[in-house]
Write a protein that holds these residues in place. Structure first.
Motif, PDB file in Angstrom:
ATOM      1  N   ALA A   1       0.727  -1.295  -0.058  1.00 53.36           N
ATOM      2  CA  ALA A   1      -0.075   0.062  -0.164  1.00 53.36           C
ATOM      3  C   ALA A   1       0.921   1.462  -0.116  1.00 53.36           C
ATOM      4  O   ALA A   1       1.758   1.365   0.677  1.00 53.36           O
ATOM      5  N   LEU A   2       0.449   2.178  -0.764  1.00 50.80           N
ATOM      6  CA  LEU A   2       1.068   3.361  -0.608  1.00 50.80           C
ATOM      7  C   LEU A   2       0.230   4.455   0.337  1.00 50.80           C
ATOM      8  O   LEU A   2      -0.804   4.371  -0.033  1.00 50.80           O
ATOM      9  N   TYR A   3       0.873   5.131   0.990  1.00 51.54           N
ATOM     10  CA  TYR A   3       0.344   5.753   2.251  1.00 51.54           C
ATOM     11  C   TYR A   3       1.077   7.112   2.248  1.00 51.54           C
ATOM     12  O   TYR A   3       2.230   7.245   2.003  1.00 51.54           O
ATOM     13  N   VAL A   4       0.495   7.913   3.009  1.00 54.27           N
ATOM     14  CA  VAL A   4       1.062   9.457   3.430  1.00 54.27           C
ATOM     15  C   VAL A   4       1.101   9.437   4.847  1.00 54.27           C
ATOM     16  O   VAL A   4       0.068   9.138   5.405  1.00 54.27           O
ATOM     17  N   ASP A   5       2.379   9.700   5.258  1.00 57.85           N
ATOM     18  CA  ASP A   5       2.373  10.181   6.591  1.00 57.85           C
ATOM     19  C   ASP A   5       1.868  11.476   6.783  1.00 57.85           C
ATOM     20  O   ASP A   5       2.421  12.547   6.465  1.00 57.85           O
ATOM     21  N   ARG A   6       0.719  11.511   7.577  1.00 57.33           N
ATOM     22  CA  ARG A   6       0.318  12.809   7.689  1.00 57.33           C
ATOM     23  C   ARG A   6       0.906  13.732   8.548  1.00 57.33           C
ATOM     24  O   ARG A   6       0.447  15.197   8.685  1.00 57.33           O
ATOM     25  N   ASN A   7       1.980  13.357   9.469  1.00 57.37           N
ATOM     26  CA  ASN A   7       2.872  14.127  10.408  1.00 57.37           C
ATOM     27  C   ASN A   7       3.626  15.037   9.368  1.00 57.37           C
ATOM     28  O   ASN A   7       4.023  15.998   9.685  1.00 57.37           O
ATOM     29  N   THR A   8       4.390  14.363   8.346  1.00 62.34           N
ATOM     30  CA  THR A   8       5.415  14.847   7.626  1.00 62.34           C
ATOM     31  C   THR A   8       4.864  15.154   6.127  1.00 62.34           C
ATOM     32  O   THR A   8       5.668  16.122   5.497  1.00 62.34           O
ATOM     33  N   GLY A   9       3.926  14.724   5.747  1.00 60.15           N
ATOM     34  CA  GLY A   9       3.466  14.891   4.305  1.00 60.15           C
ATOM     35  C   GLY A   9       4.323  13.880   3.155  1.00 60.15           C
ATOM     36  O   GLY A   9       3.930  14.336   2.031  1.00 60.15           O
ATOM     37  N   HIS A  10       5.070  13.080   4.101  1.00 57.11           N
ATOM     38  CA  HIS A  10       5.684  12.327   2.891  1.00 57.11           C
ATOM     39  C   HIS A  10       5.152  11.042   2.507  1.00 57.11           C
ATOM     40  O   HIS A  10       4.360  10.421   3.412  1.00 57.11           O
ATOM     41  N   GLU A  11       5.241  10.614   1.417  1.00 56.85           N
ATOM     42  CA  GLU A  11       4.345   9.344   0.885  1.00 56.85           C
ATOM     43  C   GLU A  11       5.482   8.077   1.181  1.00 56.85           C
ATOM     44  O   GLU A  11       6.865   8.307   0.956  1.00 56.85           O
ATOM     45  N   HIS A  12       5.004   7.056   1.257  1.00 56.59           N
ATOM     46  CA  HIS A  12       5.835   5.701   1.658  1.00 56.59           C
ATOM     47  C   HIS A  12       4.944   4.608   1.074  1.00 56.59           C
ATOM     48  O   HIS A  12       3.809   4.729   0.778  1.00 56.59           O
ATOM     49  N   PHE A  13       5.850   3.488   0.598  1.00 61.58           N
ATOM     50  CA  PHE A  13       5.090   2.260   0.067  1.00 61.58           C
ATOM     51  C   PHE A  13       5.745   1.213   1.014  1.00 61.58           C
ATOM     52  O   PHE A  13       6.655   1.027   1.279  1.00 61.58           O
ATOM     53  N   GLN A  14       4.557   0.446   1.551  1.00 57.86           N
ATOM     54  CA  GLN A  14       4.898  -0.600   2.242  1.00 57.86           C
ATOM     55  C   GLN A  14       4.417  -1.829   1.709  1.00 57.86           C
ATOM     56  O   GLN A  14       3.230  -2.005   1.338  1.00 57.86           O
ATOM     57  N   ARG A  15       5.340  -2.648   1.419  1.00 55.69           N
ATOM     58  CA  ARG A  15       5.291  -4.015   0.699  1.00 55.69           C
ATOM     59  C   ARG A  15       4.821  -5.210   1.881  1.00 55.69           C
ATOM     60  O   ARG A  15       5.196  -5.037   2.887  1.00 55.69           O
ATOM     61  N   ALA A  16       3.980  -6.026   1.187  1.00 60.95           N
ATOM     62  CA  ALA A  16       3.658  -7.133   2.061  1.00 60.95           C
ATOM     63  C   ALA A  16       3.231  -8.312   1.233  1.00 60.95           C
ATOM     64  O   ALA A  16       3.200  -8.268   0.073  1.00 60.95           O
ATOM     65  N   LYS A  17       3.248  -9.459   2.099  1.00 60.44           N
ATOM     66  CA  LYS A  17       2.860 -10.960   1.398  1.00 60.44           C
ATOM     67  C   LYS A  17       1.551 -10.924   1.378  1.00 60.44           C
ATOM     68  O   LYS A  17       0.906 -11.542   0.440  1.00 60.44           O
ATOM     69  N   ILE A  18       0.806 -10.420   2.446  1.00 60.36           N
ATOM     70  CA  ILE A  18      -0.830 -10.385   2.197  1.00 60.36           C
ATOM     71  C   ILE A  18      -1.060  -9.210   2.705  1.00 60.36           C
ATOM     72  O   ILE A  18      -0.688  -8.633   3.699  1.00 60.36           O
ATOM     73  N   VAL A  19      -2.236  -8.641   2.129  1.00 59.05           N
ATOM     74  CA  VAL A  19      -2.961  -7.381   2.629  1.00 59.05           C
ATOM     75  C   VAL A  19      -4.387  -7.357   3.125  1.00 59.05           C
ATOM     76  O   VAL A  19      -4.944  -8.376   2.226  1.00 59.05           O
ATOM     77  N   ILE A  20      -4.878  -7.088   4.312  1.00 57.02           N
ATOM     78  CA  ILE A  20      -6.001  -6.928   4.707  1.00 57.02           C
ATOM     79  C   ILE A  20      -6.581  -5.693   4.784  1.00 57.02           C
ATOM     80  O   ILE A  20      -5.863  -4.608   5.166  1.00 57.02           O
ATOM     81  N   VAL A  21      -7.628  -5.491   3.906  1.00 53.89           N
ATOM     82  CA  VAL A  21      -8.353  -4.166   4.228  1.00 53.89           C
ATOM     83  C   VAL A  21      -9.497  -4.257   5.264  1.00 53.89           C
ATOM     84  O   VAL A  21     -10.308  -5.201   5.124  1.00 53.89           O
ATOM     85  N   ALA A  22      -9.453  -3.380   6.322  1.00 51.80           N
ATOM     86  CA  ALA A  22     -10.598  -3.552   7.275  1.00 51.80           C
ATOM     87  C   ALA A  22     -10.908  -2.035   7.691  1.00 51.80           C
ATOM     88  O   ALA A  22     -10.695  -1.471   8.668  1.00 51.80           O
ATOM     89  N   ALA A  23     -11.461  -1.338   6.680  1.00 52.54           N
ATOM     90  CA  ALA A  23     -11.501   0.150   6.380  1.00 52.54           C
ATOM     91  C   ALA A  23     -13.056   0.633   6.558  1.00 52.54           C
ATOM     92  O   ALA A  23     -13.463   1.614   6.394  1.00 52.54           O
ATOM     93  N   ASN A  24     -14.078  -0.426   6.974  1.00 62.49           N
ATOM     94  CA  ASN A  24     -15.639  -0.528   7.241  1.00 62.49           C
ATOM     95  C   ASN A  24     -16.113  -0.424   5.819  1.00 62.49           C
ATOM     96  O   ASN A  24     -15.675  -0.198   4.771  1.00 62.49           O
ATOM     97  N   GLY A  25     -17.773  -0.533   5.748  1.00 57.50           N
ATOM     98  CA  GLY A  25     -18.456  -0.694   4.704  1.00 57.50           C
ATOM     99  C   GLY A  25     -18.346   0.278   3.620  1.00 57.50           C
ATOM    100  O   GLY A  25     -18.758   0.144   2.533  1.00 57.50           O
TER     101      GLY A  25
END
Length: 542
Positions: A250-274
């Motif tokens: 997932a590509l995400y933005v650190d809202r404290n610094t404004g910098h974007e990061h990409f976190q690699r993963a073997k499995i991704v779970i989305v748990a962000a509500n309906g």
């Protein structure tokens, strides 16, 4: 910037389901990272101890994301009256009421029952052990033995105290010969797992003490101790997919610094509500959506209500938010003129004098000037509320899409929701209103008001307190988004673990079922991690 570390499991969202998945997987020794776009909500942040409590509940502590407009939130363009969600560690458990009833066995087989809803690919019996596990983690207070439900283990804590409101309502149900049972609550009635027992301070929306199971206090400390890495203020912009069809991270933005990061993963779970989950998938280049099912079948439950006043002082301004449940009309009876059923949630009143006088949840308001004090004296402490919650028919046109204009502060399109009750739902709502009137009279109310949530133009504005069904589970890849293990049909290492997978709505608050399903899905991922981390197609395991 790409994080060279490839974690085992990346979880998007730290609410109830993200917390439980993180706990299960971290305890198994997996390398788990959870991204949460909000931050921690401290006890002092809650409005409970502030003199302007009522004002805060209607503004910066409103459960409605569009009224609150907190920096952690994202906007939702909705034609329903309220979108209840909270972006923070623990998610909406920071503001919910923790009413804790389970689905019934029939809720999993509506396709067999009447064909207007799908059967789930799983049964009540598949979920039952995880209901018990969730109850123990949360410290649920309840009374076993309800004749309207399957047998269950002895609940972790005893049921909530029998209040004056409960006694008055019970007498009304008994007069009518209707079922009632003490409410099941995600609130502890005795000290449990390091958290203090509920002190019955008043109608709740979240709990700074942790007596009501706020997952940032009940679950997340355990998940962090087990080794999960929780990154707050990390707003996910999109989930990426590789050439092999697998999610890469997932590509995400650190809202404290404004910098974007990409976190690699073997499995991704989305748990962000309906709402958050379909929004993220749609914003991620229409991920897992070649069948156009992501975002469809949004359900809120049908909802109507009654506010009643009785001569006897019932102290409705104090005590836990709910008192009794009635499952008298929970099952389908076509002689009523509709399929499916509904549940009564019998609640207390508002703890706020000003809120009662200004209109609590009906149109009843204290008059200005002459008669004001008399009206208030007769009603404060004499008020009782009852919600009737029904199982709405899933409709593919009730859905979440991306707004073509509105965006969040990081440029991601906002969610746009459409929801309208169908004909079967409206028939049920009218029937529910009649039964609420019966109950008010049986309770000896000297006055009552019904609430059907229609606006001045006669359009239903059912509050969107429960946001479910938008990435539903099924056995057919053409009509569902995930299989029985919450694994997306199109992206084999992408799992959805939240209320969006519910195939039907049931007649009860969904958090207990969502929590149980999260534990079940996480156990499956844990037990099959090596296979799932390299799989190129969804599992067809029994």
């Amino acid at each position: 910037m790409t994080d060279e570390r490839i974690c085992d499991v990346l979880i998007v969202g730290s609410g109830a389901t993200g917390a439980l998945a993180a706990l299960t997987l971290a305890e198994a020794g997996l390398d788990v990272v959870c991204l949460e776009q909000g931050s921690w909500v401290e006890a002092k942040d809650h409005p409970h101890l502030h003199s302007d409590w009522t004002w805060q509940r209607r503004t910066n502590w409103s459960p409605d994301v569009n009224k609150r407009t907190h920096p952690d939130d994202f906007p939702v363009h909705s034609d329903s009256s309220q979108i209840l969600m909270w972006n923070a560690v623990g998610g909406s458990t920071n503001v919910y009421g923790a009413i804790w009833p389970r689905y019934r066995p029939s809720d999993f087989r509506k396709g067999t029952e009447h064909g207007l809803q799908p059967d789930w690919p799983i049964t009540y019996e598949d979920v039952a052990p995880y209901y018990e596990q969730a109850d123990r983690l949360v410290g649920v207070s309840a009374l076993a033995g309800d004749p309207a439900m399957p047998p269950r283990d002895t609940p972790p804590t005893r049921p909530m105290p029998v209040s004056k409101v409960a006694k008055r309502l019970a007498s009304g149900f008994d007069t009518l010969g209707w079922h009632w049972w003490p409410v099941e609550a995600g609130t502890i009635t005795e000290d449990y797992d390091g958290r203090p027992a509920c002190n019955n301070c008043g109608t709740c929306n979240g709990c700074p003490r942790g007596s009501m199971s706020k997952y940032s206090l009940s679950i997340w400390p355990k998940a962090l101790e087990a080794g999960c890495e929780l990154r707050i203020n990390a707003r996910v912009l999109r989930i990426e997919k590789g050439r092999d069809g697998r999610a890469t991270g997932a590509l995400y933005v650190d809202r404290n610094t404004g910098h974007e990061h990409f976190q690699r993963a073997k499995i991704v779970i989305v748990a962000a509500n309906g709402i958050g989950t379909p929004r993220l998938l749609l914003a991620s280049d229409n991920l897992a959506n070649s069948n156009d099912q992501v975002g469809r079948h949004l359900m809120h439950h049908t909802l109507v209500a009654c506010e009643m006043w009785v001569d006897e002082p019932v102290d409705g301004q104090i005590g836990y938010v709910a008192s009794l449940l009635s499952r008298q009309f929970a099952e389908t009876d076509v002689s009523r003129g509709f399929v499916n059923g509904f549940n009564f949630n019998c609640i207390t009143s508002t703890a706020s004098a000003g809120e009662l006088a200004a209109g609590w949840f009906t149109s009843a308001r204290a008059p200005w000037g002459k008669g004001h004090h008399e009206w208030f004296k007769r009603r404060f402490g004499h008020s009782i509320g009852v919600f009737a919650i029904g199982d709405d028919i899933p409709n593919p046109e009730n859905r979440v899409t991306l707004d073509p204009v509105l965006k969040d502060s990081d440029g991601v399109p906002a969610a746009r929701t459409h929801y309208a009750p169908g004909e079967n739902d409206r028939r049920m709502m009218n029937y529910m209103l009649d039964r609420l009137e019966d109950l008010a009279k049986a309770c000896g109310a000297f006055d009552y008001r019904l609430q059907d949530y229609r606006d001045k133009d006669g359009v239903y504005r059912t509050p969107a307190w429960h946001m479910i069904g938008t990435c539903r589970m099924g056995a057919d890849p053409e009509t569902s988004v995930v299989n029985k293990w919450h694994q997306t049909w199109e992206v084999p290492n992408l799992f959805i673990v939240d209320g969006s997978v519910l195939a039907t709505g049931g007649v009860v608050n969904p958090t207990p079922t969502i929590s149980a399903l999260a534990l079940r899905a996480a156990a499956y991922i844990r037990d099959n991690f090596e296979t799932l981390s390299t799989a190129t197609r969804p599992s067809i395991a029994a």
